[in-house]
Design an enzyme around this catalytic site. Structure first.
Site, PDB file in Angstrom:
ATOM      1  CB  THR A   1      -0.870  -0.067   1.150  1.00  0.00           C
ATOM      2  OG1 THR A   1      -1.882   0.925   0.805  1.00  0.00           O
ATOM      3  CG2 THR A   1      -0.020   0.116   2.674  1.00  0.00           C
ATOM      4  CG  ASN A   2      -0.355   4.852  -1.330  1.00  0.00           C
ATOM      5  OD1 ASN A   2      -0.772   5.408  -0.621  1.00  0.00           O
ATOM      6  ND2 ASN A   2      -0.694   4.031  -2.349  1.00  0.00           N
ATOM      7  CG  HIS A   3       3.050   6.407   3.509  1.00  0.00           C
ATOM      8  ND1 HIS A   3       3.312   5.772   5.017  1.00  0.00           N
ATOM      9  CD2 HIS A   3       4.250   6.415   3.034  1.00  0.00           C
ATOM     10  CE1 HIS A   3       4.140   5.387   4.779  1.00  0.00           C
ATOM     11  NE2 HIS A   3       5.213   5.482   3.920  1.00  0.00           N
ATOM     12  CB  SER A   4      -3.076   7.804   0.485  1.00  0.00           C
ATOM     13  OG  SER A   4      -4.161   8.874   0.283  1.00  0.00           O
TER      14      SER A   4
END
Ligand code: PMT
Length: 214
Positions: free
Chosen positions: A22-25
């Site tokens: 995933t990512n940090h959004s």
């Protein structure tokens, strides 16, 4: 009289039942656009990846997890939309294989093969049907050059560029530092401001485009 389709948050791309890429959004930027568009009187459909934010009032929230789920939800609601704002941070790749059981530790390194996810905004851009399409670009280098290339290749009307290297900009913060680039190549550079305020500035630009169409 406008219907906004807004995407927000990250996507999760699982490779076994307990792990994902995933990512940090956080969803804050996209939720701010949804909230402000609703306050200005639009009907709003918000398609959100996993986020801990409360559902905005009076907004139709569609919760998704992976990029493919986000794509399917966007396509399901696209016909109703007159404006699309894609603030989501969509994973470009997903694990090629999703193990049915939790992967076990083995000696030595491990590799995960990735395959491409659909590019949702490019698909919408290829079939605009008179819709206004606004994308975002999150970059760590060559912000304007990369953002302009995305605006062109994905057939957007505006792109909102934010640079992870800039203090107060990008993921997680309550604030952002944005540049709004249009199809003529003009750049509106805005100072540090809250994501709610940034959303309003983006909506001002969308309003101009809508008025120019009538
Ligand atoms: O959620 P926050 O914590 O508030 O953070 C906000 C943000 C940094 C996530 C947001 O401001 C932002 O920049 N979102 C876009 C991040 C991104 O994924 O940029 P990109 O350059 O990879 O993608 C360009 C555009 O194509 C984006 O509009 C994206 O939604 C879209 N895209 C990308 C890949 C893909 N497979 N499908 C897409 O539709």
């Amino acid at each position: 009289g406008e219907t906004f389709l807004v995407t927000a948050g990250p996507t999760r791309e699982p490779f076994d039942p307990v792990r994902f890429i995933t990512n940090h959004s956080s969803g804050k930027m996209g939720y701010a656009v949804a909230i402000m568009a609703r306050r200005r009187g639009a009907r709003v459909i918000l398609i959100s990846g996993p986020s801990s934010l409360p559902p905005p009032m009076d907004v139709q929230l569609v919760a998704v997890s992976s990029a493919r789920e986000m794509r399917d939800a966007v396509m399901r609601h696209l016909d109703a939309a007159t404006v699309v704002v894609k603030a989501a941070a969509v994973a470009d790749y997903r694990p090629a294989v999703q193990a049915r059981q939790k992967l076990k530790k083995k000696p030595g390194p491990m590799a995960i093969e990735l395959e491409r996810n659909p590019d949702i905004i490019a698909e919408i851009g290829a079939n605009k049907n008179g819709r206004i399409i606004v994308g975002f670009a999150m970059e760590t280098e060559d912000l304007l050059e990369n953002a302009r290339a995305k605006l062109e290749t994905k057939n957007m009307d505006l792109i909102v560029a934010n640079d992870l290297q800039e203090a107060g900009a990008g993921f997680q913060n309550e604030t952002n530092v944005i540049r709004i680039i249009d199809r003529e190549g003009s750049i509106e550079s805005l100072p540090l401001m809250s994501k709610m305020e940034a959303a309003n500035r983006i909506l001002d630009r969308i309003k101009c485009l809508l008025m120019a169409k009538t």
